[in-house]
Every structure is written in C-alpha cells, then in structure tokens.
Design a protein around this motif. Sequence first.
Motif: not given
Length: 230
Positions: A40-44, A49-56
């Motif tokens: 989802s982050f990659d689409a936005l 995106p993977t690191a941002a998903a884990v962090y958030s």
Amino acid sequence: MRTRPLYDVVALLARLGVGIVFMAHGWQKIEAGVTATSRSFDALGVPLPTAAAVYSAFVELLGGAALIAGLGLPVTGVLLFLDMAGAFIFVHADKGLFMVDGKSVQNGYELVVALGLAGLLFAAGGGGRLTVDQWVIAKRLRRPAEKEDEDDAASFVESLRQAELKPAKKPRRSPKPPAAPAPESSGAPDKPADTSDDVLVAGRRKPSQRRRTSTTQPAKPPTGDTDPPA
C-alpha cells in the motif's frame, strides 16, 4: 487560572486519547500484515515501503502505549512526530486539509497534523506529572537522600558504640608549680632587714638624747663674801 493538579489530569486525558488513536492505526497495519502495508505504501509513492511499513506499524502501536503510560515521552513523542511528518509529506500533503469533504473522501492531512504536533508537544514536556517518567525520576532523587540518612544513622550508632567501649578518662591533676630554688649561702650570717622608714643620708641617725631640765637642778651659791645672818 489553572492549577497544577488540574493540568496533570488534563494532560493525562490528552495522552490517553492520542495514544488510543496511534495504537488503533498501528494495530490496523499489523493486522493487515507488514507485506500488505508495504504494498500500500509503494502504491502511494512512499520510499522504502517495507521499512516504512515496519516503522509506522510498531512505532504507532508501541508508541501509543508508551504515550498513555508516560514512558520515555521525549523519545516517544519525537518518533511519533517523525511518523506523522512522513505521512504528511509523502501521502497527505497534496490531498488538502479535510479527510472527508462532503460525500467524497479526500484523505487530507488534518489528522496527521494534529497527531504529529500532539506527539511533539508531549516530547517537549507537556505530558504532565502523572507519568512513569516522573515516578522514576522522583524515585532516583529519593535514593541519595535515603542513603545519606542511613549513613548518618549508622555513623551515629557507631559513635555511641565507640563511646561505650572507650574507658572513662581519669581527671587530670593540675601540675604542681616548681619549688623556688633556695638562696645560696655565702658563709656569712644573714643580716636582718632594715625596717626603718627613715631615709639614711649620711649614715645611721643617733638616738636623740634626753634634755636635762633646769627646773630640777639647785641654784649655785654666790661666789662673793656674804655676811651671815645675825
């Protein structure tokens, strides 16, 4: 005019509300899965995106819980602010202010701005005193004072014990004054001291002689021839 207890209660309620919202969003990402969240982050258009998903996901879930408890607020607040700052820059900045405008979902930045600045406020010391941080700090400050009191009590008991074990001191006798040295005898007998009050100028004064009274002496007879009485 606000009072300190009232401010502490209001700050606790604010932390509770903001922390629940963060925990809900973090749990939503973890429940959907890190992989789905990263897609989802990659689409936005979010970088890494993977690191941002884990962090958030973990910062929002654990950070929200720490926010409620008041644990590590300076660090927790900064991490949550950075999370919302990334969401504002990469996702919501070009969507407008409102999340919902009329019947259309705009996905604006009003929520991320409010949550991010609230986290920054708590990081700057706005979390009040009803926190785990304040409890830990107060406990650390009490330890040196308690230790100092214990040391003073131990030293006092030790001084009493030493006083009991030490024998009583005998009163010191005042030293006798040294005896005056005897005058050295030169072989001649000691002369009596002159106690006369008169000042001698030309030797010792002779005792005054008694004056002869002329009244008691008989008159001498005349030396010329005198006729005897008839």
